[in-house]
Design a protein around this motif. Structure first.
Motif, short mmCIF file in Angstrom:
data_model
loop_
_atom_site.label_atom_id
_atom_site.label_comp_id
_atom_site.label_asym_id
_atom_site.label_seq_id
_atom_site.Cartn_x
_atom_site.Cartn_y
_atom_site.Cartn_z
N PHE A 17 0.11 -6.97 17.42
CA PHE A 17 -1.26 -7.13 16.92
C PHE A 17 -1.55 -6.29 15.68
O PHE A 17 -2.67 -6.29 15.19
N ALA A 18 -0.56 -5.58 15.12
CA ALA A 18 -0.80 -4.68 13.99
C ALA A 18 -1.42 -5.38 12.79
O ALA A 18 -2.25 -4.81 12.09
N SER A 19 -1.01 -6.60 12.54
CA SER A 19 -1.56 -7.32 11.39
C SER A 19 -2.89 -8.00 11.72
O SER A 19 -3.57 -8.48 10.82
N LEU A 20 -3.29 -8.00 13.00
CA LEU A 20 -4.51 -8.70 13.41
C LEU A 20 -5.73 -7.80 13.51
O LEU A 20 -6.85 -8.30 13.47
N VAL A 21 -5.53 -6.49 13.68
CA VAL A 21 -6.68 -5.59 13.78
C VAL A 21 -7.27 -5.39 12.39
O VAL A 21 -6.63 -5.67 11.38
N ALA A 39 11.98 0.13 9.22
CA ALA A 39 11.41 -0.48 8.01
C ALA A 39 9.91 -0.20 7.99
O ALA A 39 9.23 -0.33 9.00
N LEU A 40 9.43 0.18 6.85
CA LEU A 40 8.00 0.41 6.67
C LEU A 40 7.30 -0.92 6.46
O LEU A 40 7.74 -1.74 5.65
N GLU A 41 6.23 -1.14 7.22
CA GLU A 41 5.41 -2.34 7.09
C GLU A 41 4.04 -1.90 6.58
O GLU A 41 3.12 -1.66 7.38
N PRO A 42 3.88 -1.72 5.26
CA PRO A 42 2.59 -1.27 4.75
C PRO A 42 1.52 -2.35 4.89
O PRO A 42 1.76 -3.51 4.56
N ARG A 43 0.38 -1.95 5.40
CA ARG A 43 -0.76 -2.86 5.53
C ARG A 43 -2.00 -2.12 5.10
O ARG A 43 -1.93 -1.04 4.51
N ASP A 44 -3.16 -2.64 5.39
CA ASP A 44 -4.42 -2.11 4.85
C ASP A 44 -4.79 -0.72 5.34
O ASP A 44 -5.54 -0.02 4.68
N SER A 45 -4.29 -0.28 6.50
CA SER A 45 -4.72 1.01 7.03
C SER A 45 -4.21 2.20 6.21
O SER A 45 -4.66 3.32 6.40
N THR A 46 -3.30 1.95 5.27
CA THR A 46 -2.83 3.01 4.39
C THR A 46 -3.09 2.66 2.93
O THR A 46 -2.51 3.25 2.03
N ALA A 47 -4.01 1.74 2.69
CA ALA A 47 -4.30 1.31 1.32
C ALA A 47 -5.14 2.33 0.55
O ALA A 47 -5.23 2.28 -0.66
N GLY A 48 -5.77 3.26 1.28
CA GLY A 48 -6.64 4.25 0.63
C GLY A 48 -8.03 3.68 0.44
O GLY A 48 -8.27 2.47 0.57
#
Length: 136
Positions: A80-84, A125-134
């Motif tokens: 669910f990481a990409s769904l929250v 592998a790093l999966e960058p998403r919005d929670s680290t976008a700043g």
């Protein structure tokens, strides 16, 4: 040598922002509340367990500091990481390869192998998403 050492980050700083907690929602919640209570709370956190991440997100939401205002990175990709909202940045583990390696090593031991203990390194592998976008 750890990268934080190479970057010149003092060991005391690392210790001040490190929390050890029970690997459950409650542990992540309590650890994040402690960090938020510091005179200078962190602007990003790395949670070492998926359930701890849920607790940290809850504490951040209650404090009005949820991502992307405070970055959150979780160890272990979850479905669910990409769904929250915002989507959760994660470090993806090679789960299949991890299980395969563990089963192989166990079978070798059961078969009586006298090979010395060894360390296996599997790539993450790093999966960058919005929670680290700043902050926007």
């Amino acid at each position: 040598m750890p990268r934080w050492v190479e970057a010149g980050v003092p060991k005391e700083h690392v210790r001040a922002y490190t929390r050890h907690a029970y690997p459950r929602v409650e542990g992540g919640y309590a650890a994040m509340r402690e960090l938020l209570a510091l005179d200078e709370p962190p602007d990003a956190v790395f949670a070492a367990h998926n359930l701890m991440t849920v607790g940290a997100l809850r504490a951040l939401r209650e404090a009005g500091a949820e991502p992307p205002g405070c970055g959150v990175l979780s160890f272990g990709d979850i479905p669910f990481a990409s769904l929250v909202h915002p989507s959760l940045s994660t470090v993806r583990l090679p789960a299949y390869e991890l299980g395969e390696a563990a089963a192989t090593l166990l079978q070798e031991r059961i078969a009586g192998s006298d090979m010395p203990l060894r360390t296996l390194v599997l790539r993450t592998a790093l999966e960058p998403r919005d929670s680290t976008a700043g902050p926007g």
